[in-house]
Design an enzyme around this catalytic site. Structure first.
Site, PDB file in Angstrom:
ATOM      1  N   CYS A   1       0.826  -1.205   0.000  1.00 54.02           N
ATOM      2  CA  CYS A   1       0.000   0.000   0.000  1.00 54.02           C
ATOM      3  C   CYS A   1       0.868   1.266   0.000  1.00 54.02           C
ATOM      4  CB  CYS A   1      -0.950  -0.069   1.198  1.00 54.02           C
ATOM      5  SG  CYS A   1      -2.382   1.017   1.109  1.00 54.02           S
ATOM      6  N   HIS A   2       0.712   2.120   1.005  1.00 55.10           N
ATOM      7  CA  HIS A   2       1.486   3.363   1.095  1.00 55.10           C
ATOM      8  C   HIS A   2       2.928   3.146   1.559  1.00 55.10           C
ATOM      9  CE1 HIS A   2      -2.576   5.114   1.046  1.00 55.10           C
ATOM     10  NE2 HIS A   2      -1.998   6.233   0.649  1.00 55.10           N
TER      11      HIS A   2
END
Length: 193
Positions: free
Chosen positions: A117-118
């Site tokens: 993800c991030h």
């Protein structure tokens, strides 16, 4: 075997807890740290959800998580690999040189790194993605490209992962099982089916 897992306030709940539990199955000791916090301090997690009709993910409070180790006491030479979950913590920790130095260490030693993800925002800011290919949440594509890498875009709800050398990346929490499976392989643990 010891693995270092970076965290911070508003780390994504599933992306923090699930890798820890999966790695524990293989008797891997996961040390969870956060800059400026000590063992026993907590970080607040967040639950992100991709909901129909919304232009971005929603966020709700998750579980408080008690850190297992003190950030200032870690010795990077003790760790066989690095896990970077997503959530919002990478967006502010990518400005912390100590965090960037951790990412640089694992790439300099060619040790396994798993980012979801991030989490790729930290890698992009550390400059370790130059000339590479990786995935992450589609909202991080500009960070990855600005960091000199090519971005592999998967549907955030997919179970797709991308592996290149010592790096395994995935778009979001639905891919955690496949993401950890590939990371475990990079650690040299053979999974027999």
């Amino acid at each position: 075997m010891k693995i270092l897992l970076l965290s911070g306030d508003f780390v994504e709940d599933y992306e923090l807890y699930t890798p820890i539990k999966i790695l524990e199955v293989f008797d891997i000791d996961v040390h969870v740290v956060c800059p400026d916090k000590k063992a026993g301090d907590t970080v607040q997690t967040a639950v992100h959800a991709m909901e129909a009709g919304l232009q971005t993910y929603s966020e709700r409070l998750g579980h408080p998580f008690e850190l297992t180790h003190t950030f200032d006491d870690i010795n990077l030479a003790d760790y066989a690999g690095l896990v970077i979950p997503g959530g919002r913590f990478p967006e502010y920790q990518r400005y912390d040189e100590r965090v960037l130095d951790i990412a640089k260490h694992f790439f300099a030693k060619n040790l396994p790194v798993a980012a979801v993800c991030h989490g790729v925002q930290i890698l992009a800011a550390a400059g370790v993605l130059q000339g590479r290919t990786c995935s992450g949440l589609h909202l991080c594509k500009l960070d990855v490209v600005a960091g000199g890498a090519s971005f592999v875009e998967f549907d955030p709800m997919s179970k797709n992962v991308h592996v290149e050398g010592n790096l395994v990346t995935a778009p979001a929490y639905p891919a955690i099982g496949a993401w950890m499976r590939e990371f475990i392989k990079l650690l040299g643990i053979k999974i027999v089916y």
